[in-house]
Design a protein around this motif. Structure first.
Motif, short mmCIF file in Angstrom:
data_model
loop_
_atom_site.label_atom_id
_atom_site.label_comp_id
_atom_site.label_asym_id
_atom_site.label_seq_id
_atom_site.Cartn_x
_atom_site.Cartn_y
_atom_site.Cartn_z
N GLY A 84 -8.88 -21.00 126.70
CA GLY A 84 -7.92 -20.15 125.97
C GLY A 84 -6.48 -20.55 126.27
N TYR A 85 -5.65 -19.53 126.43
CA TYR A 85 -4.22 -19.79 126.56
C TYR A 85 -3.79 -20.18 127.98
N ALA A 86 -3.00 -21.24 128.06
CA ALA A 86 -2.27 -21.58 129.29
C ALA A 86 -0.83 -21.81 128.82
N LEU A 87 -0.10 -20.71 128.72
CA LEU A 87 1.25 -20.76 128.14
C LEU A 87 2.31 -20.42 129.19
N GLY A 88 3.48 -21.02 129.03
CA GLY A 88 4.60 -20.70 129.92
C GLY A 88 4.18 -20.84 131.38
N GLY A 89 4.33 -19.74 132.14
CA GLY A 89 3.92 -19.77 133.55
C GLY A 89 2.45 -20.12 133.72
N GLY A 90 1.63 -19.83 132.71
CA GLY A 90 0.21 -20.18 132.77
C GLY A 90 0.03 -21.69 132.75
N GLY B 103 1.21 -16.63 130.39
CA GLY B 103 2.58 -16.77 130.89
C GLY B 103 2.99 -15.68 131.84
N ALA B 104 4.22 -15.79 132.31
CA ALA B 104 4.78 -14.73 133.15
C ALA B 104 4.80 -13.45 132.33
N ASP B 105 4.80 -12.32 133.03
CA ASP B 105 4.71 -11.03 132.35
C ASP B 105 6.05 -10.70 131.67
N ILE B 106 6.06 -10.82 130.35
CA ILE B 106 7.31 -10.63 129.58
C ILE B 106 7.79 -9.19 129.69
N LYS B 107 6.84 -8.26 129.74
CA LYS B 107 7.24 -6.84 129.81
C LYS B 107 7.90 -6.54 131.15
N GLU B 108 7.46 -7.22 132.19
CA GLU B 108 8.09 -7.04 133.51
C GLU B 108 9.49 -7.68 133.53
N PRO C 276 6.36 -21.98 125.67
CA PRO C 276 7.06 -21.33 124.56
C PRO C 276 8.29 -20.52 124.99
N GLU C 277 8.76 -20.74 126.21
CA GLU C 277 9.87 -19.90 126.72
C GLU C 277 11.07 -19.90 125.79
N ILE C 278 11.30 -21.04 125.11
CA ILE C 278 12.48 -21.14 124.23
C ILE C 278 12.46 -20.04 123.16
N PRO D 198 -7.47 -9.26 132.04
CA PRO D 198 -7.91 -9.75 130.72
C PRO D 198 -7.21 -9.09 129.55
N LYS D 199 -6.90 -7.78 129.67
CA LYS D 199 -6.28 -7.09 128.53
C LYS D 199 -4.90 -7.63 128.24
N ALA D 200 -4.22 -8.15 129.25
CA ALA D 200 -2.88 -8.74 129.05
C ALA D 200 -2.96 -10.26 129.03
N LEU D 201 -4.14 -10.79 128.72
CA LEU D 201 -4.38 -12.23 128.68
C LEU D 201 -3.95 -12.91 130.00
N ASN D 202 -4.18 -12.19 131.08
CA ASN D 202 -3.85 -12.67 132.43
C ASN D 202 -2.36 -12.98 132.61
N ALA D 203 -1.52 -12.20 131.94
CA ALA D 203 -0.07 -12.39 132.13
C ALA D 203 0.24 -12.29 133.63
N LEU D 204 1.09 -13.21 134.07
CA LEU D 204 1.33 -13.37 135.51
C LEU D 204 2.42 -12.42 135.98
C1 LIG Z 1 8.60 -18.86 134.27
C2 LIG Z 1 7.66 -18.46 133.22
C3 LIG Z 1 8.07 -17.84 132.05
C4 LIG Z 1 7.07 -17.44 131.07
O1 LIG Z 1 5.89 -17.68 131.25
S1 LIG Z 1 7.61 -16.61 129.70
C5 LIG Z 1 6.13 -16.20 128.82
C6 LIG Z 1 5.58 -17.36 128.05
N1 LIG Z 1 4.43 -16.95 127.28
C7 LIG Z 1 4.51 -16.53 126.01
O2 LIG Z 1 5.57 -16.49 125.41
C8 LIG Z 1 3.21 -16.08 125.35
C9 LIG Z 1 3.27 -14.62 124.99
N2 LIG Z 1 2.06 -14.20 124.32
C10 LIG Z 1 1.79 -14.49 123.04
O3 LIG Z 1 2.53 -15.15 122.36
C11 LIG Z 1 0.53 -13.93 122.45
O4 LIG Z 1 0.08 -12.90 123.26
C12 LIG Z 1 -0.60 -14.99 122.32
C13 LIG Z 1 -0.22 -16.01 121.25
C14 LIG Z 1 -0.84 -15.69 123.65
C15 LIG Z 1 -1.92 -14.26 121.89
O5 LIG Z 1 -1.70 -13.50 120.75
P1 LIG Z 1 -2.79 -12.40 120.35
O6 LIG Z 1 -4.14 -13.00 120.34
O7 LIG Z 1 -2.30 -11.80 119.05
O8 LIG Z 1 -2.78 -11.31 121.49
P2 LIG Z 1 -1.65 -10.22 121.80
O9 LIG Z 1 -1.99 -8.97 121.08
O10 LIG Z 1 -0.29 -10.78 121.59
O11 LIG Z 1 -1.86 -10.02 123.40
C16 LIG Z 1 -2.82 -9.15 123.94
C17 LIG Z 1 -2.11 -8.28 124.97
O12 LIG Z 1 -1.60 -9.13 125.98
C18 LIG Z 1 -0.22 -8.90 126.13
N3 LIG Z 1 0.44 -10.16 126.53
C19 LIG Z 1 0.19 -11.40 126.09
N4 LIG Z 1 0.99 -12.29 126.69
C20 LIG Z 1 1.77 -11.59 127.55
C21 LIG Z 1 2.80 -11.93 128.44
N5 LIG Z 1 3.16 -13.23 128.64
N6 LIG Z 1 3.39 -10.95 129.14
C22 LIG Z 1 3.02 -9.68 129.00
N7 LIG Z 1 2.03 -9.28 128.16
C23 LIG Z 1 1.42 -10.22 127.43
C24 LIG Z 1 0.26 -8.43 124.75
O13 LIG Z 1 1.47 -7.75 124.84
C25 LIG Z 1 -0.90 -7.57 124.36
O14 LIG Z 1 -0.78 -6.34 125.03
P3 LIG Z 1 -0.93 -4.94 124.23
O15 LIG Z 1 -2.37 -4.95 123.81
O16 LIG Z 1 -0.64 -3.88 125.24
O17 LIG Z 1 -0.03 -4.98 123.07
#
Ligand SMILES: C/C=C/C(=O)SCCNC(=O)CCNC(=O)[C@H](O)C(C)(C)COP(=O)(O)OP(=O)(O)OC[C@H]1O[C@@H](n2cnc3c(N)ncnc32)[C@H](O)[C@@H]1OP(=O)(O)O
Length: 289
Positions: free
Chosen positions: A134-140, A95-100, A161-163, A53-59
């Motif tokens: 809530g969010y179902a973004l990218g890999g989500g 989405g997938a874990d961006i930090k990873e 939002p990968e772009i 939950p703290k990472a919004l279920n980043a995959l």
């Molecule tokens: C093949 C697949 C590829 C992919 O999936 S690429 C990834 C695609 N997804 C994204 O680009 C979305 C990334 N996340 C965001 O843009 C934002 O989050 C949200 C708009 C979803 C929510 O924003 P807010 O409500 O301000 O929350 P917050 O502070 O950004 O997130 C809370 C904690 O969750 C971590 N987190 C969120 N999404 C990811 C992610 N995709 N990978 C790794 N960590 C993530 C953050 O970093 C933070 O963590 P901390 O509290 O330690 O700063």
């Protein structure tokens, strides 16, 4: 031991109950409990809850490994008739874990077939209902699209939002999204990173059903899974296979496969029982044979 979760009252208590019961059950695949595994009242529905939950279920890779392990268990367990995948009532997955991923190099990604195992879910023959809040973004979003039936809240957010990160979808987003909502809308989402809400997602065909106000998305998904669990196993599996074939096969081959499956069901006891029950104005008793 797996516990039976009660899928009813309020949203908050449902999540708490799911999590508490899962915590008292055996770990999903690691001590971190990245995926909580519980059962519905009837014990027929395996409920898999993403739990970062703290990472919004980043995959992350470990999370996906845990999910795959739970999917394999559910597939192998005869008592499981349907599966629910959810992130709970707050977020499905951001989405997938961006930090990873951020320091990954091409050679490593390519030679380890990065994300290759994330397609495991596509090989599961039991029906899978996805529950998105809530969010179902990218890999989500891509994981959500891998579910057979998707239920979401009107306020949920879907997007690819990968772009915005300098990449493109890598888990089927460009392909499955296009087949679900068409080229124009898929291009719009993939090339601009446009996000849509649950209401739009339902209108465009990305989502099967929306929750109503004060309904729990998990409870509603479990209800759907329970309905499916009440039907004969062989026909359910055939229905899933036939619909999925339409995504891979040209129409003529798909129609042939459907006809064969349809004809084969006349070799089952469930077909005899289902039609006899209709004629005798009673409820059928399925034998799964
Ligand atoms: C093949 C697949 C590829 C992919 O999936 S690429 C990834 C695609 N997804 C994204 O680009 C979305 C990334 N996340 C965001 O843009 C934002 O989050 C949200 C708009 C979803 C929510 O924003 P807010 O409500 O301000 O929350 P917050 O502070 O950004 O997130 C809370 C904690 O969750 C971590 N987190 C969120 N999404 C990811 C992610 N995709 N990978 C790794 N960590 C993530 C953050 O970093 C933070 O963590 P901390 O509290 O330690 O700063």
């Amino acid at each position: 031991m797996l516990t039976r979760s009660i899928i009813r009252p309020s949203t908050t208590s449902t999540i708490l109950r799911l999590q508490l019961r899962a915590m008292s059950s055996s770990p999903s695949s690691s001590s971190e409990q990245l995926v909580l595994s519980t059962r519905s009242d009837s014990n027929k529905v395996s409920i898999l809850t993403l739990n970062r939950p703290k990472a919004l279920n980043a995959l992350s890779t470990p999370l996906f490994q845990a999910l795959n392990a739970e999917l394999e268990k559910a597939e192998a367990d005869d008592s499981v008739r349907a599966i629910v995948i959810t992130g709970g009532e707050k977020n499905f997955a951001a989405g997938a874990d961006i930090k990873e991923m951020k320091d990954k190099q091409f050679a490593e990604a390519y030679t380890t077939n990065f994300l290759g195992s994330w397609n495991k879910i596509a090989s599961i023959r039991k029906p899978i209902v996805g529950a998105v809040a809530g969010y179902a973004l990218g890999g989500g979003c891509e994981l959500a699209m891998l579910c057979d039936i998707l239920i979401a809240t009107p306020k949920s957010t879907f997007g690819q939002p990968e772009i915005t990160l300098g990449i493109i979808p890598g888990m089927g987003g460009s392909q499955r999204l296009t087949s679900l909502i068409g080229k124009q809308k898929a291009m719009d989402m993939v090339l601009t990173g446009r996000k849509i809400d649950g209401i739009t997602a339902e209108k465009w065909g990305l989502v099967s059903r929306l929750t109503e106000e004060n309904q729990s998305v998990v409870e509603e998904a479990v209800k759907i899974a329970e309905t499916i669990s009440g039907f004969g196993k062989v026909a359910v599996q055939a229905g899933k296979e036939a619909v999925n074939a339409s995504l891979d096969l040209p129409l003529e081959q798909g129609l042939r496969l459907e006809r064969r499956l349809f004809q084969q069901l006349f070799a089952t006891q469930d077909q005899k029982e289902g039609m006899a029950a209709f004629a005798e104005k009673r409820k059928p008793t399925w034998s799964d044979k």
